[in-house]
Enzyme design. Structure first.
Site, mmCIF file in Angstrom:
data_model
loop_
_atom_site.group_PDB
_atom_site.id
_atom_site.type_symbol
_atom_site.label_atom_id
_atom_site.label_comp_id
_atom_site.label_asym_id
_atom_site.label_seq_id
_atom_site.Cartn_x
_atom_site.Cartn_y
_atom_site.Cartn_z
ATOM 1 N N THR A 144 0.831 -1.204 0.000
ATOM 2 C CA THR A 144 0.000 0.000 0.000
ATOM 3 C C THR A 144 0.867 1.255 0.000
ATOM 4 O O THR A 144 1.953 1.271 0.603
ATOM 5 C CB THR A 144 -0.939 -0.006 1.230
ATOM 6 N N SER A 179 -1.783 3.204 10.455
ATOM 7 C CA SER A 179 -2.752 2.359 11.177
ATOM 8 C C SER A 179 -2.092 1.002 11.400
ATOM 9 O O SER A 179 -1.090 0.667 10.754
ATOM 10 C CB SER A 179 -4.035 2.160 10.357
ATOM 11 N N TYR A 181 -3.261 -1.701 10.386
ATOM 12 C CA TYR A 181 -3.343 -2.375 9.075
ATOM 13 C C TYR A 181 -2.149 -1.972 8.207
ATOM 14 O O TYR A 181 -1.443 -2.828 7.668
ATOM 15 C CB TYR A 181 -4.658 -2.023 8.349
ATOM 16 N N HIS A 182 -1.933 -0.642 8.065
ATOM 17 C CA HIS A 182 -0.832 -0.206 7.200
ATOM 18 C C HIS A 182 0.503 -0.748 7.726
ATOM 19 O O HIS A 182 1.396 -1.083 6.954
ATOM 20 C CB HIS A 182 -0.806 1.327 7.106
ATOM 21 N N LYS A 185 1.385 -4.164 6.496
ATOM 22 C CA LYS A 185 1.959 -4.171 5.141
ATOM 23 C C LYS A 185 3.466 -3.896 5.191
ATOM 24 O O LYS A 185 4.230 -4.427 4.392
ATOM 25 C CB LYS A 185 1.274 -3.103 4.279
HETATM 26 P P1 NAD Z 1 -11.106 -7.446 0.009
HETATM 27 O O1 NAD Z 1 -11.377 -7.505 1.466
HETATM 28 O O2 NAD Z 1 -12.225 -7.110 -0.902
HETATM 29 O O3 NAD Z 1 -10.489 -8.849 -0.475
HETATM 30 C C1 NAD Z 1 -9.526 -9.567 0.248
HETATM 31 C C2 NAD Z 1 -9.837 -11.052 0.066
HETATM 32 O O4 NAD Z 1 -8.831 -11.808 0.746
HETATM 33 C C3 NAD Z 1 -11.187 -11.451 0.658
HETATM 34 O O5 NAD Z 1 -11.948 -12.164 -0.285
HETATM 35 C C4 NAD Z 1 -10.802 -12.312 1.855
HETATM 36 O O6 NAD Z 1 -11.761 -13.334 2.115
HETATM 37 C C5 NAD Z 1 -9.444 -12.866 1.457
HETATM 38 N N1 NAD Z 1 -8.568 -13.197 2.611
HETATM 39 C C6 NAD Z 1 -8.229 -12.397 3.651
HETATM 40 N N2 NAD Z 1 -7.420 -13.064 4.493
HETATM 41 C C7 NAD Z 1 -7.220 -14.300 3.967
HETATM 42 C C8 NAD Z 1 -6.486 -15.443 4.377
HETATM 43 N N3 NAD Z 1 -5.781 -15.452 5.517
HETATM 44 N N4 NAD Z 1 -6.499 -16.545 3.591
HETATM 45 C C9 NAD Z 1 -7.213 -16.551 2.432
HETATM 46 N N5 NAD Z 1 -7.956 -15.515 2.004
HETATM 47 C C10 NAD Z 1 -7.945 -14.376 2.748
HETATM 48 O O7 NAD Z 1 -9.886 -6.442 -0.214
HETATM 49 P P2 NAD Z 1 -9.445 -5.669 -1.555
HETATM 50 O O8 NAD Z 1 -9.981 -4.301 -1.502
HETATM 51 O O9 NAD Z 1 -9.705 -6.528 -2.734
HETATM 52 O O10 NAD Z 1 -7.881 -5.584 -1.303
HETATM 53 C C11 NAD Z 1 -7.025 -6.609 -1.788
HETATM 54 C C12 NAD Z 1 -5.585 -6.309 -1.438
HETATM 55 O O11 NAD Z 1 -5.202 -5.086 -2.033
HETATM 56 C C13 NAD Z 1 -5.327 -6.163 0.067
HETATM 57 O O12 NAD Z 1 -4.098 -6.769 0.376
HETATM 58 C C14 NAD Z 1 -5.262 -4.671 0.265
HETATM 59 O O13 NAD Z 1 -4.427 -4.373 1.356
HETATM 60 C C15 NAD Z 1 -4.688 -4.188 -1.044
HETATM 61 N N6 NAD Z 1 -5.122 -2.812 -1.373
HETATM 62 C C16 NAD Z 1 -6.443 -2.508 -1.538
HETATM 63 C C17 NAD Z 1 -6.810 -1.202 -1.847
HETATM 64 C C18 NAD Z 1 -8.247 -0.760 -2.025
HETATM 65 O O14 NAD Z 1 -8.495 0.454 -2.201
HETATM 66 N N7 NAD Z 1 -9.214 -1.671 -2.003
HETATM 67 C C19 NAD Z 1 -5.815 -0.227 -2.016
HETATM 68 C C20 NAD Z 1 -4.470 -0.577 -1.821
HETATM 69 C C21 NAD Z 1 -4.132 -1.884 -1.514
HETATM 70 N N1 USQ Z 2 -11.559 9.725 4.310
HETATM 71 C C1 USQ Z 2 -12.466 10.766 4.435
HETATM 72 N N2 USQ Z 2 -13.786 10.442 4.430
HETATM 73 C C2 USQ Z 2 -14.244 9.167 4.308
HETATM 74 C C3 USQ Z 2 -13.317 8.133 4.172
HETATM 75 C C4 USQ Z 2 -11.978 8.450 4.190
HETATM 76 O O1 USQ Z 2 -12.102 11.942 4.532
HETATM 77 O O2 USQ Z 2 -15.473 8.967 4.322
HETATM 78 C C5 USQ Z 2 -10.112 10.035 4.293
HETATM 79 C C6 USQ Z 2 -9.294 9.336 5.363
HETATM 80 O O3 USQ Z 2 -9.242 10.086 6.554
HETATM 81 C C7 USQ Z 2 -7.940 9.197 4.684
HETATM 82 C C8 USQ Z 2 -8.279 9.090 3.196
HETATM 83 O O4 USQ Z 2 -9.623 9.568 3.054
HETATM 84 O O5 USQ Z 2 -7.191 10.352 4.852
HETATM 85 C C9 USQ Z 2 -8.209 7.682 2.647
HETATM 86 O O6 USQ Z 2 -9.031 6.853 3.452
HETATM 87 P P1 USQ Z 2 -9.691 5.526 2.830
HETATM 88 O O7 USQ Z 2 -10.605 4.941 3.857
HETATM 89 O O8 USQ Z 2 -10.238 5.810 1.484
HETATM 90 O O9 USQ Z 2 -8.397 4.640 2.580
HETATM 91 P P2 USQ Z 2 -7.376 3.961 3.597
HETATM 92 O O10 USQ Z 2 -7.901 3.850 4.969
HETATM 93 O O11 USQ Z 2 -6.056 4.616 3.425
HETATM 94 O O12 USQ Z 2 -7.311 2.488 3.011
HETATM 95 C C10 USQ Z 2 -7.589 2.172 1.628
HETATM 96 C C11 USQ Z 2 -7.754 0.666 1.547
HETATM 97 C C12 USQ Z 2 -6.438 0.009 1.945
HETATM 98 C C13 USQ Z 2 -5.306 0.572 1.108
HETATM 99 C C14 USQ Z 2 -5.233 2.095 1.167
HETATM 100 C C15 USQ Z 2 -4.279 2.679 0.139
HETATM 101 O O13 USQ Z 2 -8.815 0.241 2.400
HETATM 102 O O14 USQ Z 2 -6.548 -1.392 1.759
HETATM 103 O O15 USQ Z 2 -4.087 0.044 1.554
HETATM 104 O O16 USQ Z 2 -6.538 2.627 0.807
HETATM 105 S S1 USQ Z 2 -3.430 4.089 0.753
HETATM 106 O O17 USQ Z 2 -4.433 5.046 1.279
HETATM 107 O O18 USQ Z 2 -2.688 4.654 -0.335
HETATM 108 O O19 USQ Z 2 -2.576 3.612 1.832
#
Ligand code: NAD
Ligand code: USQ
Length: 383
Positions: A144, A179, A181-182, A185
């Protein structure tokens, strides 16, 4: 090439699995379906009515004649993971299978622990399984952009060259995640980098920005192939949330001043970036890092863009600046590089009025499924 998509039932994974399958890759999906379970436990649901995994896969196979094998299980279970790899014999593994919500990881101790154990142990198991039996397989891991945080200097792609006391070295770029979560990663990146160094594994860490949009060429062809679209305060992400809020007449939820700036990309570019990474694999022992986003926006500007598009469609849209539930800089410098995927041939879909119109129309189509209780943020970073 045989590609195993871990997390292939999720938002990015489902779209990517179908895209790769369509491009002629032999694709398998591994997923524990835990995301569907977390939704149930939190009483949240995707805006879109996603079909059960076996139904959506059968529909894809019937429509295209391409097979899409499914392995249901958890990658923190090493025996299951190892057995699946031996059965499928992947040449590349795309790893999306993690708990990916920052707010989810900040609910309490239990959710922080779950996030880090799920993510870090899953990835570590994968590294061990690759080391013992699939040393030539290419790992494409979703990281991320949030690993870097918001430093007051330009953000490089993974590495920075530093001169210190007359000596010079190229080192991993400093990490300041926002966070638990972050942070998971960051821990993954360190583990993968180390495994590349000591075992010669080949890996690409895709530091992805916030993804928006829902339709890809494949997920749009049939209602049973529809992708998930999260809008709730835990799994919903900024632009997707704003479009759904606009569709139901809820004020847009900008946290704080809205000056927080992030990298964003269209889900149609997510699938293409992954394809580019697979088609141009890392060398043995190489730990590559690509910054995977196409444009940067402040949250406040995104809200204004959604408002403009919505008003043009006749919607009545207000923007609300809520007290920020997160601890993050709201005004900061942000200039990350993103040339490596462009150099490999990525042709971005930039955020446009037509994309906003289609997302808004999509949200309007399913707006009766929105649970108003789930819009406002309920999780805080603060004590
Ligand atoms: P998502 O929650 O929609 O999908 C994740 C999938 O992984 C789910 O289907 C879940 O069941 C599966 N999973 C989780 N833990 C598992 C485990 N231990 N074993 C097997 N399956 C497992 O999430 P997404 O939005 O598709 O994100 C996918 C990846 O991309 C994540 O690693 C996330 O951190 C990264 N990412 C997402 C975004 C975004 O904006 N959605 C942005 C940046 C990075
Ligand atoms: N935000 C708002 N209003 C909202 C939701 C979010 O102002 O209703 C703000 C948050 O405070 C933050 C930014 O928007 O500053 C991004 O928040 P987000 O919820 O859209 O994204 P984030 O929590 O960072 O996480 C998402 C995905 C995660 C991925 C990440 C990429 O859930 O899996 O890793 O985006 S990044 O942001 O580049 O780290």
């Amino acid at each position: 090439m045989k590609v195993l998509v871990i997390g292939g039932d999720g938002y990015c994974g489902w779209a990517t699995a179908l895209h790769l399958c369509n491009k002629g890759y032999e694709v398998g999906i591994l997923d524990s379906l835990v995301r569907r379970y977390w939704d149930l436990k939190l009483s949240v649901d995707t805006l879109t009515p996603i079909a059960p995994i076996k139904t959506r896969i059968k529909r894809w196979e019937d429509l295209t004649g391409k097979s899409l094998p499914l392995f249901i299980g958890d990658i923190t279970d090493y025996d299951f993971l190892s057995k699946t790899l031996h059965e499928f014999e992947p040449e590349a593994i795309v790893h999306f299978g993690e708990q990916r919500s920052a707010p989810y990881s900040m609910i309490d101790r239990e959710h922080a622990v779950l996030t880090q154990v799920n993510n870090v142990v899953g990835t570590l198991n994968l590294l061990y399984a690759m080391k013992s039996d699939f040393p030539d397989c290419h790992l494409v891991k979703l990281g991320t952009m949030g690993e870097y945080g918001t430093p007051n200097i330009d953000i490089e792609e993974g590495y920075i060259t530093i001169e210190h006391n007359g000596r010079k070295d190229t080192l991993p770029y400093p990490k300041q995640p926002g966070s638990f979560y972050h942070l998971s990663k960051v821990h993954d990146s360190h583990n993968i980098h180390f495994a590349c160094k000591i075992w010669g594994i080949r890996a690409t860490d895709l530091n992805q920005g916030v993804v928006y949009g829902v339709l890809t060429e494949q997920t749009g062809i049939d209602e049973l192939l529809i992708n998930r679209l999260d809008y709730d305060g835990i799994f919903g992400t900024a632009l997707n949330r704003f479009c759904i809020q606009a569709a139901i007449g809820h004020p847009l939820t900008v946290y704080g001043s809205g000056g927080q700036t992030r990298g964003f990309l269209d889900i149609r570019d997510t699938v293409r970036c992954v394809e580019l990474a697979i088609a141009n694999p890392a060398d043995a022992g190489q730990f590559r890092v690509f910054n995977q986003f196409t444009e940067s926006f402040s949250v406040g500007d995104l809200a204004l863009m959604v408002k403009k598009a919505g008003v043009a469609m006749g919607l009545n849209i207000e923007i609300n600046h809520l007290e920020n539930p997160r601890v993050e800089l709201e005004e900061h410098y942000f200039n990350p590089k993103n040339t490596k995927l462009l150099d490999l041939g990525l042709q971005p879909h930039y955020l446009s009025d037509s994309l906003l119109d289609s997302l808004l129309n999509f949200a309007i189509k399913y707006k009766d499924r929105v649970d108003l209780e789930q819009i406002l943020p309920k999780v805080t970073w603060k004590r």
